[in-house]
Design an enzyme around this catalytic site. Sequence first.
Site, short mmCIF file in Angstrom:
data_model
loop_
_atom_site.label_atom_id
_atom_site.label_comp_id
_atom_site.label_asym_id
_atom_site.label_seq_id
_atom_site.Cartn_x
_atom_site.Cartn_y
_atom_site.Cartn_z
N CYS A 77 0.84 -1.21 0.00
CA CYS A 77 0.00 0.00 0.00
C CYS A 77 0.87 1.25 0.00
CB CYS A 77 -0.90 0.03 1.24
SG CYS A 77 -2.24 -1.16 1.18
N CYS B 120 -6.04 0.46 -16.69
CA CYS B 120 -5.34 0.40 -15.39
C CYS B 120 -4.14 1.33 -15.38
CB CYS B 120 -4.93 -1.04 -15.08
SG CYS B 120 -3.92 -1.79 -16.37
#
Length: 442
Positions: free
Chosen positions: A84, A398
């Site tokens: 993350c 994406c």
Amino acid sequence: MSRKRFPPTLELQIEALDADGVGVAQFGEKRVRVKGALPDEQLIARTVGKRKGAALAVAETITDNASPLRQTPPCEFFPRCGGCALQHMEYAAQLAHKQAGLLQDLAFNNVGYTQLRPAVGSPQFGYRRKARLGVRRLYDMQLVGFREAFGGRIVKMDNCLALAPPFDRLFAPLAELIGKLSIPAAIPQIETAAGDTDIALVVRHLEPLAVADVRLLGEFEQQHRIWVYTQSGGYDTLQPLSSHAPLLNYSLSEFGLNLEFSVTDFVQVNAYINAALVRAVNTALQPRPGKRIGDLFCGIGNFSLPLARSGAQVTGWEAASAAIDRARLNATRNGLAGRTRFEVADLYNLPGDKKQKLPIADVTNLDALVLDPPRSGAGPALSSWLDPGVSDVAYVSCNPATFASDAAVLLKHGFTLDEVGIYDMFPHTAHVETLGIFRRHG
Ligand SMILES: C[S@@+](CC[C@H](N)C(=O)[O-])C[C@H]1O[C@@H](n2cnc3c(N)ncnc32)[C@H](O)[C@@H]1O
């Protein structure tokens, strides 16, 4: 400048967040990239390395001007874990940051749009149904986890808030399992995949497994109700431990569909966002009997089958022959074989290219297209897909940078970008998924 010339800690003023969700600052003449920082903050950062001339650092102490967008990272392994990038930023601000990045890319390519759709958010945790975890033996400690943000080492972690259950809490049992095998150092990675009703994992091994290893994997399979696969080389060496391991599956219930997939097939990682994307593509393309739609980069039929469900005639193209086999089976299982055709093709082949390994796609006689390419975007082949009859294009991307440059090509072909916005496929990461609806009028 060598790494030694950066002091171990730096006092910095953060200028902006880059596309990787990392803060950028100036230290003398040098750039510094700071994980866990937010724009305008003054902070002390710890240097952890150097890449492409910029120092890499991690925010330690905010000394002044803490951002109002800052939150306490929900995960204890942030910022060390590379999984993350944005856990320290409130979720609404993450969405705004991603949408702003998309608009920057569009502006850079001089692409105007009619309507900016509000960013579509996702459940923030437990959303990730596929992942690749690194495995490493460190002295007598067995590690299974994501890689560090700024390095190749595996993070010592026992949970992950992003992974779909039960994998979110399976790190310790997996590490224990690998530690008991006779060849722990020859296991470089584990892949996890969660379907709606079954879950699976793939154990990659570089040396042969002993009989006792196979027994241990079998016990793990039984105990955790996870279908275990082994893989000694490429994907063609994938072996289920159990001869009755089923394919995984997910439903698109709004369309009365259930799609099967193998652990190695591409599936959209976030089921909630995928359902939202499929719904939006269908709304935009208004499939009906008689409409001919091409689904380019179709995978296992994720967009094709919902469009066919509404009556359209859909042709899907895709380079992975296993995915095309699966798309055909999914069409048959869902009673849509008569309205669909799936073909293996390398869509980047340009007409006349003599080095083609796969057939070229005959993208003609269509009214509308779905494009869902890999990160590299549609590229030079895009123009060859835009027959005069194609009036609508739903482009799922994406990578906002390649989306924006492809959008410029679509505009040159007479399309307008009617609607655009981000879909947050990977909350707390810097990954940006975009949907753009292009139309050609008259
Ligand atoms: C982002 S995925 C989209 C898959 C599908 N639309 C879905 O929603 O599940 C991109 C797909 O492009 C395929 N692909 C990659 N390179 C390709 C190429 N040169 N020609 C055709 N398909 C390709 C991949 O195998 C993958 O299935």
